[in-house]
Design a protein around this motif. Sequence first.
Motif, PDB file in Angstrom:
ATOM      1  N   MET A  40      38.231 -33.054 -21.021  1.00 23.38           N
ATOM      2  CA  MET A  40      39.160 -31.733 -21.555  1.00 23.38           C
ATOM      3  C   MET A  40      40.861 -31.629 -20.621  1.00 23.38           C
ATOM      4  SD  MET A  40      37.241 -29.878 -24.135  1.00 23.38           S
ATOM      5  CE  MET A  40      38.421 -29.794 -25.788  1.00 23.38           C
ATOM      6  N   GLU A  41      40.843 -32.041 -19.740  1.00 21.20           N
ATOM      7  CA  GLU A  41      42.091 -31.417 -19.368  1.00 21.20           C
ATOM      8  C   GLU A  41      43.102 -32.560 -19.313  1.00 21.20           C
ATOM      9  OE1 GLU A  41      43.392 -29.958 -15.108  1.00 21.20           O
ATOM     10  OE2 GLU A  41      40.958 -30.512 -14.506  1.00 21.20           O
ATOM     11  N   TRP A  42      42.019 -33.890 -19.048  1.00 22.44           N
ATOM     12  CA  TRP A  42      42.855 -35.422 -18.520  1.00 22.44           C
ATOM     13  C   TRP A  42      43.454 -35.836 -19.758  1.00 22.44           C
ATOM     14  CZ3 TRP A  42      37.869 -37.643 -15.568  1.00 22.44           C
ATOM     15  CH2 TRP A  42      38.014 -37.192 -14.909  1.00 22.44           C
ATOM     16  N   TYR A  43      42.831 -35.157 -20.698  1.00 19.64           N
ATOM     17  CA  TYR A  43      43.268 -35.812 -21.991  1.00 19.64           C
ATOM     18  C   TYR A  43      43.137 -34.636 -23.293  1.00 19.64           C
ATOM     19  CZ  TYR A  43      41.666 -40.426 -21.057  1.00 19.64           C
ATOM     20  OH  TYR A  43      41.474 -41.353 -19.997  1.00 19.64           O
ATOM     21  N   LYS A  44      44.173 -33.332 -22.559  1.00 22.50           N
ATOM     22  CA  LYS A  44      44.386 -32.248 -23.661  1.00 22.50           C
ATOM     23  C   LYS A  44      44.839 -32.351 -24.603  1.00 22.50           C
ATOM     24  CE  LYS A  44      45.407 -27.588 -23.062  1.00 22.50           C
ATOM     25  NZ  LYS A  44      46.322 -26.796 -21.907  1.00 22.50           N
ATOM     26  N   GLU A  45      45.968 -33.859 -24.943  1.00 23.08           N
ATOM     27  CA  GLU A  45      46.867 -33.793 -26.193  1.00 23.08           C
ATOM     28  C   GLU A  45      45.747 -34.519 -27.356  1.00 23.08           C
ATOM     29  OE1 GLU A  45      47.297 -37.706 -23.374  1.00 23.08           O
ATOM     30  OE2 GLU A  45      46.909 -35.437 -23.554  1.00 23.08           O
ATOM     31  N   ASP A  46      44.681 -35.161 -27.257  1.00 23.90           N
ATOM     32  CA  ASP A  46      44.078 -35.382 -27.918  1.00 23.90           C
ATOM     33  C   ASP A  46      43.117 -34.922 -28.200  1.00 23.90           C
ATOM     34  OD1 ASP A  46      44.666 -38.390 -26.802  1.00 23.90           O
ATOM     35  OD2 ASP A  46      43.253 -38.700 -26.315  1.00 23.90           O
ATOM     36  N   PHE A  47      43.032 -33.344 -27.858  1.00 25.06           N
ATOM     37  CA  PHE A  47      41.886 -32.283 -28.692  1.00 25.06           C
ATOM     38  C   PHE A  47      42.845 -31.379 -29.396  1.00 25.06           C
ATOM     39  CE2 PHE A  47      39.506 -33.935 -25.380  1.00 25.06           C
ATOM     40  CZ  PHE A  47      38.740 -34.479 -25.320  1.00 25.06           C
ATOM     41  N   THR A  48      43.948 -31.247 -28.945  1.00 25.20           N
ATOM     42  CA  THR A  48      45.518 -29.876 -29.365  1.00 25.20           C
ATOM     43  C   THR A  48      46.427 -30.489 -30.045  1.00 25.20           C
ATOM     44  OG1 THR A  48      46.705 -30.112 -27.278  1.00 25.20           O
ATOM     45  CG2 THR A  48      44.760 -28.706 -27.431  1.00 25.20           C
ATOM     46  N   MET A  49      45.719 -31.501 -31.127  1.00 24.55           N
ATOM     47  CA  MET A  49      46.625 -32.902 -32.306  1.00 24.55           C
ATOM     48  C   MET A  49      47.049 -31.515 -33.247  1.00 24.55           C
ATOM     49  SD  MET A  49      45.615 -36.506 -32.181  1.00 24.55           S
ATOM     50  CE  MET A  49      43.543 -36.361 -32.028  1.00 24.55           C
ATOM     51  N   ASN A  50      47.755 -31.405 -33.869  1.00 26.97           N
ATOM     52  CA  ASN A  50      48.048 -30.428 -34.859  1.00 26.97           C
ATOM     53  C   ASN A  50      47.847 -28.992 -34.828  1.00 26.97           C
ATOM     54  OD1 ASN A  50      48.405 -33.805 -36.131  1.00 26.97           O
ATOM     55  ND2 ASN A  50      46.678 -33.330 -36.447  1.00 26.97           N
ATOM     56  N   GLY A  51      48.423 -28.771 -33.545  1.00 23.76           N
ATOM     57  CA  GLY A  51      48.970 -27.333 -33.581  1.00 23.76           C
ATOM     58  C   GLY A  51      47.014 -26.422 -33.191  1.00 23.76           C
ATOM     59  N   THR A  52      46.248 -27.765 -33.101  1.00 21.41           N
ATOM     60  CA  THR A  52      45.009 -27.058 -32.826  1.00 21.41           C
ATOM     61  C   THR A  52      44.815 -26.964 -31.393  1.00 21.41           C
ATOM     62  OG1 THR A  52      44.161 -29.493 -32.396  1.00 21.41           O
ATOM     63  CG2 THR A  52      43.587 -28.027 -34.665  1.00 21.41           C
ATOM     64  N   THR A  53      43.705 -25.945 -30.695  1.00 18.44           N
ATOM     65  CA  THR A  53      43.635 -25.781 -29.641  1.00 18.44           C
ATOM     66  C   THR A  53      41.956 -26.670 -28.987  1.00 18.44           C
ATOM     67  OG1 THR A  53      42.158 -23.658 -30.354  1.00 18.44           O
ATOM     68  CG2 THR A  53      44.590 -23.117 -30.352  1.00 18.44           C
ATOM     69  N   GLU A  54      41.548 -26.404 -28.251  1.00 22.50           N
ATOM     70  CA  GLU A  54      40.794 -26.724 -27.502  1.00 22.50           C
ATOM     71  C   GLU A  54      38.960 -26.247 -28.049  1.00 22.50           C
ATOM     72  OE1 GLU A  54      41.790 -26.208 -23.631  1.00 22.50           O
ATOM     73  OE2 GLU A  54      41.597 -27.950 -22.730  1.00 22.50           O
ATOM     74  N   ILE A  55      39.726 -24.589 -27.969  1.00 12.67           N
ATOM     75  CA  ILE A  55      38.217 -24.504 -28.875  1.00 12.67           C
ATOM     76  C   ILE A  55      38.275 -24.491 -30.091  1.00 12.67           C
ATOM     77  CG2 ILE A  55      38.144 -21.620 -28.998  1.00 12.67           C
ATOM     78  CD1 ILE A  55      37.336 -22.154 -26.542  1.00 12.67           C
ATOM     79  N   ASP A  56      39.956 -24.364 -30.558  1.00 17.54           N
ATOM     80  CA  ASP A  56      39.657 -25.137 -32.492  1.00 17.54           C
ATOM     81  C   ASP A  56      38.678 -26.627 -32.691  1.00 17.54           C
ATOM     82  OD1 ASP A  56      40.683 -22.818 -33.076  1.00 17.54           O
ATOM     83  OD2 ASP A  56      42.845 -24.673 -33.014  1.00 17.54           O
ATOM     84  N   PHE A  57      38.490 -27.259 -31.393  1.00 19.99           N
ATOM     85  CA  PHE A  57      38.192 -28.386 -31.270  1.00 19.99           C
ATOM     86  C   PHE A  57      36.320 -28.696 -31.045  1.00 19.99           C
ATOM     87  CE2 PHE A  57      36.192 -32.545 -29.309  1.00 19.99           C
ATOM     88  CZ  PHE A  57      36.294 -33.273 -30.623  1.00 19.99           C
ATOM     89  N   ILE A  58      36.473 -28.263 -30.060  1.00 21.05           N
ATOM     90  CA  ILE A  58      35.010 -27.315 -29.890  1.00 21.05           C
ATOM     91  C   ILE A  58      34.525 -27.090 -31.097  1.00 21.05           C
ATOM     92  CG2 ILE A  58      33.599 -25.891 -28.168  1.00 21.05           C
ATOM     93  CD1 ILE A  58      35.318 -26.203 -25.927  1.00 21.05           C
TER      94      ILE A  58
END
Length: 236
Positions: A192-210
């Motif tokens: 999730m660090e290496w590909y942070k952009e994939d988990f935070t697309m469209n203004g979402t956060t990593e927590i949102d994805f999780i």
Amino acid sequence: MKKILIIALLTFGLKGTAQTANSFFESANTFFKTYVTNGKVAYDKIHKNPEDLNKIIALAQAVNVSKNNANMYQAFWINAYNLSVIKGIIDNFPTNSPLANAGFFDKVKHNIGGKNITLNDIEHKLLRDQFNDARFHFVLVCGAIGCPPLISEAYLPSTLNTQMDTQTKKAMNGDFLMVNIKKKRVEVSQIMEWYKEDFTMNGTTEIDFINKYRTEKIPANFKIKYVEYNWQLNKQ
């Protein structure tokens, strides 16, 4: 007469391509069921008897898939990636980690799907760059313990979305992350660090994805801590 001949040849070509793809998926499914258990791969057995793997790789060389059929395309390249990782390990066996082999991901070429490409080419150019879907990170397995687990079946066009959802949900509700209530943080894989952009697309956060895939939701104010990746081989 020429038109009839052309149509016949095109029809035969399409049928031949479909048959080759179907044979690949069937063989891959049998292979994963035979050599993968609880996310771990029986590299010793494959190394002693590589014929099954070599036959599937030969099939994969002849498969031709189009992005117009997204499920077929994605399922093929996900399986092709996972099989090519195993092939790379077997070609360097015994080994303790994919990183112990120079150029494993970015230099070594694989003859797959009519292309001569690296593992990074499959992951980044053929999948991530073509489809905005962070779930790829939970189905592409790099041969290390730190990766999400390899499943004991092939990814199939007809079940791909369900399979990708299932693996992502398992990661979000399993060992991929740990929630530290006291420190108000989530400890997650470096993926999730290496590909942070994939988990935070469209203004979402990593927590949102999780939370999209997690049963027990995590408060939005929790911090993210990245856990060091384990590159030891995912062997049985």
